[in-house]
Design a protein around this motif. Sequence first.
Motif, short mmCIF file in Angstrom:
data_model
loop_
_atom_site.label_atom_id
_atom_site.label_comp_id
_atom_site.label_asym_id
_atom_site.label_seq_id
_atom_site.Cartn_x
_atom_site.Cartn_y
_atom_site.Cartn_z
N ARG A 1 34.21 21.85 26.40
CA ARG A 1 33.79 20.65 25.67
C ARG A 1 34.80 19.51 25.78
O ARG A 1 36.00 19.70 25.62
N GLY B 1 34.37 13.66 23.88
CA GLY B 1 33.09 13.01 23.61
C GLY B 1 32.07 13.98 23.05
O GLY B 1 31.32 13.65 22.12
N GLU B 2 32.03 15.20 23.60
CA GLU B 2 31.09 16.21 23.10
C GLU B 2 31.49 16.71 21.72
O GLU B 2 30.61 17.02 20.89
N PHE C 1 32.85 14.87 19.43
CA PHE C 1 32.32 13.84 18.54
C PHE C 1 30.81 13.99 18.37
O PHE C 1 30.28 13.93 17.24
N ALA C 2 30.10 14.21 19.46
CA ALA C 2 28.64 14.32 19.41
C ALA C 2 28.19 15.51 18.57
O ALA C 2 27.16 15.45 17.89
N ASN C 3 28.98 16.60 18.59
CA ASN C 3 28.64 17.81 17.83
C ASN C 3 29.22 17.80 16.42
O ASN C 3 29.12 18.79 15.70
N GLN D 1 35.52 13.78 13.88
CA GLN D 1 34.91 12.53 13.41
C GLN D 1 35.93 11.41 13.48
O GLN D 1 37.14 11.63 13.38
N ARG E 1 35.90 4.53 25.54
CA ARG E 1 34.91 5.58 25.74
C ARG E 1 35.12 6.34 27.05
O ARG E 1 34.84 7.53 27.13
N SER F 1 35.50 11.55 28.18
CA SER F 1 34.97 12.58 29.08
C SER F 1 36.06 13.21 29.93
O SER F 1 35.79 14.13 30.70
N HIS G 1 36.34 7.52 18.94
CA HIS G 1 35.01 7.26 19.52
C HIS G 1 34.73 5.77 19.45
O HIS G 1 34.58 5.11 20.47
#
Length: 237
Positions: A11, A14-15, A17-19, A23, A34, A38, A216
């Motif tokens: 992971r 970025g992932e 944060f997405a999950n 935070q 940004r 990745s 993020h």
Amino acid sequence: MPNRVQPQSIRTVGELFANAAIQDVETPIYPPKRSLLSRVHLCQGDITEIEVDAIVNAANSTLQGGGGVDGAIHMAAGPALAKACRELYPGRHPCPAGDAKITPGFQLPSKYVIHAVGPRWSVYSDTQTMASQLASCYRISLQSAVDNKCESIAFPLISTGIYGYPIDEAAHVALKETRIFLEENNQLDHVVFVIFTGRDGDQKVYEKFIPYYFPHGPEDVTESVEPLSSAKGSVDE
């Protein structure tokens, strides 16, 4: 054949944060970018199984192996690794704290091992000197990877095992040096922070501090690597 873990399967920030594993914070130390999210990964597991161009060993000054991550890397690489290290530092000449040297990976999935000698924590030592030595380990390791045309690198949390460096402070150093380096170098596509199996507290430390260095944020800021002045000293350790 030992298990091999591709960095693409780990992971990214970025992932995370997405999950909602991490935070955003109100006062990040560095501005959002940004494109960096990745390129930085976090996982818990065995660094000897990560199939990257280079893994970093939390080495001792003899470079001859020891306990923890150091011993695991030497065991997985085979005896040729110790021989290569002896050729780097023959006799009684130790590798100084803050330095890092590269060797082939031999039987490891990684092409190279970068042996970084971190400082040994002591309440009697100067904390600023130890922080500088630890930061040097990360800078030299990252630069060595680039100099050897690596596109991916995996780090343990250097000096936090038997060397006793406080984990919170070590994580700040690791994240800061990585953020600065990635801003200035595009060659590394993947920087993986690998938590030693069973050290769940270390993962929580990373998850807490990553958003301060790799926020993020609402936009991709590219003009400066400088810390946000309003956020200096804002992290609650």
